[in-house]
Write a protein that holds these residues in place. Sequence first.
Motif, PDB file in Angstrom:
ATOM      1  N   PRO A   1       0.849  -1.208   0.000  1.00 32.27           N
ATOM      2  CA  PRO A   1       0.000   0.000   0.000  1.00 32.27           C
ATOM      3  C   PRO A   1       0.878   1.250   0.000  1.00 32.27           C
ATOM      4  N   ASN A   2       0.452   2.231  -0.714  1.00 33.97           N
ATOM      5  CA  ASN A   2       1.167   3.513  -0.827  1.00 33.97           C
ATOM      6  C   ASN A   2       2.537   3.346  -1.485  1.00 33.97           C
ATOM      7  N   GLU A   3       2.728   2.259  -2.273  1.00 41.31           N
ATOM      8  CA  GLU A   3       3.999   2.079  -2.997  1.00 41.31           C
ATOM      9  C   GLU A   3       3.736   2.359  -4.466  1.00 41.31           C
ATOM     10  N   SER A   4       4.647   3.090  -5.083  1.00 38.68           N
ATOM     11  CA  SER A   4       4.455   3.387  -6.501  1.00 38.68           C
ATOM     12  C   SER A   4       4.751   2.148  -7.342  1.00 38.68           C
ATOM     13  N   ILE A   5       4.172   2.118  -8.510  1.00 37.61           N
ATOM     14  CA  ILE A   5       4.402   1.013  -9.435  1.00 37.61           C
ATOM     15  C   ILE A   5       5.866   0.994  -9.867  1.00 37.61           C
ATOM     16  N   ASP A   6       6.480   2.151  -9.952  1.00 35.58           N
ATOM     17  CA  ASP A   6       7.890   2.218 -10.356  1.00 35.58           C
ATOM     18  C   ASP A   6       8.780   1.498  -9.341  1.00 35.58           C
ATOM     19  N   ASN A   7       8.500   1.693  -8.048  1.00 37.34           N
ATOM     20  CA  ASN A   7       9.300   1.015  -7.021  1.00 37.34           C
ATOM     21  C   ASN A   7       9.064  -0.498  -7.054  1.00 37.34           C
ATOM     22  N   ALA A   8       7.812  -0.903  -7.265  1.00 37.55           N
ATOM     23  CA  ALA A   8       7.515  -2.336  -7.344  1.00 37.55           C
ATOM     24  C   ALA A   8       8.195  -2.952  -8.563  1.00 37.55           C
ATOM     25  N   LEU A   9       8.192  -2.236  -9.681  1.00 40.09           N
ATOM     26  CA  LEU A   9       8.851  -2.728 -10.887  1.00 40.09           C
ATOM     27  C   LEU A   9      10.361  -2.830 -10.682  1.00 40.09           C
ATOM     28  N   LYS A  10      10.923  -1.880  -9.964  1.00 33.84           N
ATOM     29  CA  LYS A  10      12.357  -1.913  -9.673  1.00 33.84           C
ATOM     30  C   LYS A  10      12.698  -3.131  -8.808  1.00 33.84           C
ATOM     31  N   ARG A  11      11.868  -3.404  -7.784  1.00 32.58           N
ATOM     32  CA  ARG A  11      12.089  -4.585  -6.944  1.00 32.58           C
ATOM     33  C   ARG A  11      11.951  -5.875  -7.750  1.00 32.58           C
ATOM     34  N   PHE A  12      10.956  -5.898  -8.662  1.00 29.97           N
ATOM     35  CA  PHE A  12      10.761  -7.068  -9.505  1.00 29.97           C
ATOM     36  C   PHE A  12      11.979  -7.312 -10.387  1.00 29.97           C
ATOM     37  N   ASN A  13      12.492  -6.256 -11.013  1.00 28.00           N
ATOM     38  CA  ASN A  13      13.665  -6.398 -11.873  1.00 28.00           C
ATOM     39  C   ASN A  13      14.878  -6.891 -11.087  1.00 28.00           C
ATOM     40  N   GLN A  14      15.040  -6.430  -9.863  1.00 28.51           N
ATOM     41  CA  GLN A  14      16.143  -6.895  -9.027  1.00 28.51           C
ATOM     42  C   GLN A  14      16.009  -8.384  -8.721  1.00 28.51           C
ATOM     43  N   LYS A  15      14.795  -8.819  -8.393  1.00 28.29           N
ATOM     44  CA  LYS A  15      14.582 -10.241  -8.109  1.00 28.29           C
ATOM     45  C   LYS A  15      14.811 -11.110  -9.339  1.00 28.29           C
ATOM     46  N   VAL A  16      14.391 -10.629 -10.503  1.00 25.99           N
ATOM     47  CA  VAL A  16      14.620 -11.370 -11.745  1.00 25.99           C
ATOM     48  C   VAL A  16      16.116 -11.501 -12.000  1.00 25.99           C
ATOM     49  N   GLN A  17      16.849 -10.420 -11.768  1.00 26.02           N
ATOM     50  CA  GLN A  17      18.304 -10.438 -11.977  1.00 26.02           C
ATOM     51  C   GLN A  17      18.970 -11.400 -10.997  1.00 26.02           C
ATOM     52  N   GLN A  18      18.555 -11.378  -9.738  1.00 30.75           N
ATOM     53  CA  GLN A  18      19.155 -12.256  -8.738  1.00 30.75           C
ATOM     54  C   GLN A  18      18.817 -13.719  -8.996  1.00 30.75           C
ATOM     55  N   ALA A  19      17.631 -13.997  -9.510  1.00 28.86           N
ATOM     56  CA  ALA A  19      17.226 -15.373  -9.784  1.00 28.86           C
ATOM     57  C   ALA A  19      17.894 -15.928 -11.039  1.00 28.86           C
ATOM     58  N   GLY A  20      18.437 -15.057 -11.887  1.00 30.31           N
ATOM     59  CA  GLY A  20      19.117 -15.510 -13.096  1.00 30.31           C
ATOM     60  C   GLY A  20      18.169 -15.929 -14.201  1.00 30.31           C
ATOM     61  N   VAL A  21      16.973 -15.369 -14.210  1.00 35.67           N
ATOM     62  CA  VAL A  21      15.976 -15.752 -15.208  1.00 35.67           C
ATOM     63  C   VAL A  21      16.437 -15.355 -16.608  1.00 35.67           C
ATOM     64  N   LEU A  22      16.910 -14.134 -16.767  1.00 34.26           N
ATOM     65  CA  LEU A  22      17.320 -13.672 -18.091  1.00 34.26           C
ATOM     66  C   LEU A  22      18.555 -14.410 -18.586  1.00 34.26           C
ATOM     67  N   ARG A  23      19.467 -14.734 -17.684  1.00 41.35           N
ATOM     68  CA  ARG A  23      20.668 -15.473 -18.077  1.00 41.35           C
ATOM     69  C   ARG A  23      20.295 -16.846 -18.621  1.00 41.35           C
ATOM     70  N   ARG A  24      19.390 -17.550 -17.913  1.00 40.35           N
ATOM     71  CA  ARG A  24      18.951 -18.866 -18.386  1.00 40.35           C
ATOM     72  C   ARG A  24      18.194 -18.757 -19.696  1.00 40.35           C
ATOM     73  N   LEU A  25      17.403 -17.701 -19.854  1.00 46.70           N
ATOM     74  CA  LEU A  25      16.654 -17.498 -21.091  1.00 46.70           C
ATOM     75  C   LEU A  25      17.603 -17.314 -22.268  1.00 46.70           C
ATOM     76  N   LYS A  26      18.661 -16.547 -22.078  1.00 43.45           N
ATOM     77  CA  LYS A  26      19.634 -16.348 -23.147  1.00 43.45           C
ATOM     78  C   LYS A  26      20.391 -17.628 -23.457  1.00 43.45           C
ATOM     79  N   GLU A  27      20.685 -18.437 -22.423  1.00 42.74           N
ATOM     80  CA  GLU A  27      21.382 -19.699 -22.656  1.00 42.74           C
ATOM     81  C   GLU A  27      20.513 -20.661 -23.447  1.00 42.74           C
ATOM     82  N   LYS A  28      19.204 -20.656 -23.220  1.00 45.23           N
ATOM     83  CA  LYS A  28      18.293 -21.589 -23.882  1.00 45.23           C
ATOM     84  C   LYS A  28      17.729 -21.035 -25.183  1.00 45.23           C
ATOM     85  N   ALA A  29      18.167 -19.848 -25.611  1.00 42.21           N
ATOM     86  CA  ALA A  29      17.615 -19.241 -26.815  1.00 42.21           C
ATOM     87  C   ALA A  29      17.978 -20.036 -28.063  1.00 42.21           C
ATOM     88  N   TYR A  30      19.105 -20.720 -28.040  1.00 40.80           N
ATOM     89  CA  TYR A  30      19.511 -21.528 -29.180  1.00 40.80           C
ATOM     90  C   TYR A  30      20.222 -22.765 -28.655  1.00 40.80           C
TER      91      TYR A  30
END
Length: 100
Positions: free
Chosen positions: A54-83
């Motif tokens: 509550p009372n949190e901006s969407i920008d801050n929530a998006l920033k937290r989400f991007n940090q969690k995605v980076q820490q989980a390595g989702v994008l790295r695995r996606l790039k590895e499995k791209a080909y």
Amino acid sequence: MSVADELDEPDAPLEPARVGLSEPPPAADGVEWVPVAGPPPMERQELVEVTVQPNESIDNALKRFNQKVQQAGVLRRLKEKAYYEKPSEQRRRRSRRPMR
């Protein structure tokens, strides 16, 4: 009785499809069920989720989400499995990776 006659009988019980089941099919006379090595089971990936406070901006929530995605390595695995990468190329890439 032919196969066509069996299909025309409405009283004939139908067996459920056995595709994807882990238990062996019913054994025929003198036939033993032997499991065949297949591909390894897919690893289960945990989803990254962020609850907007509550009372949190969407920008801050998006920033937290991007940090969690980076820490989980989702994008790295996606790039590895791209080909497809041959196993020899995987070993070569891993051996060239700097030790941490």
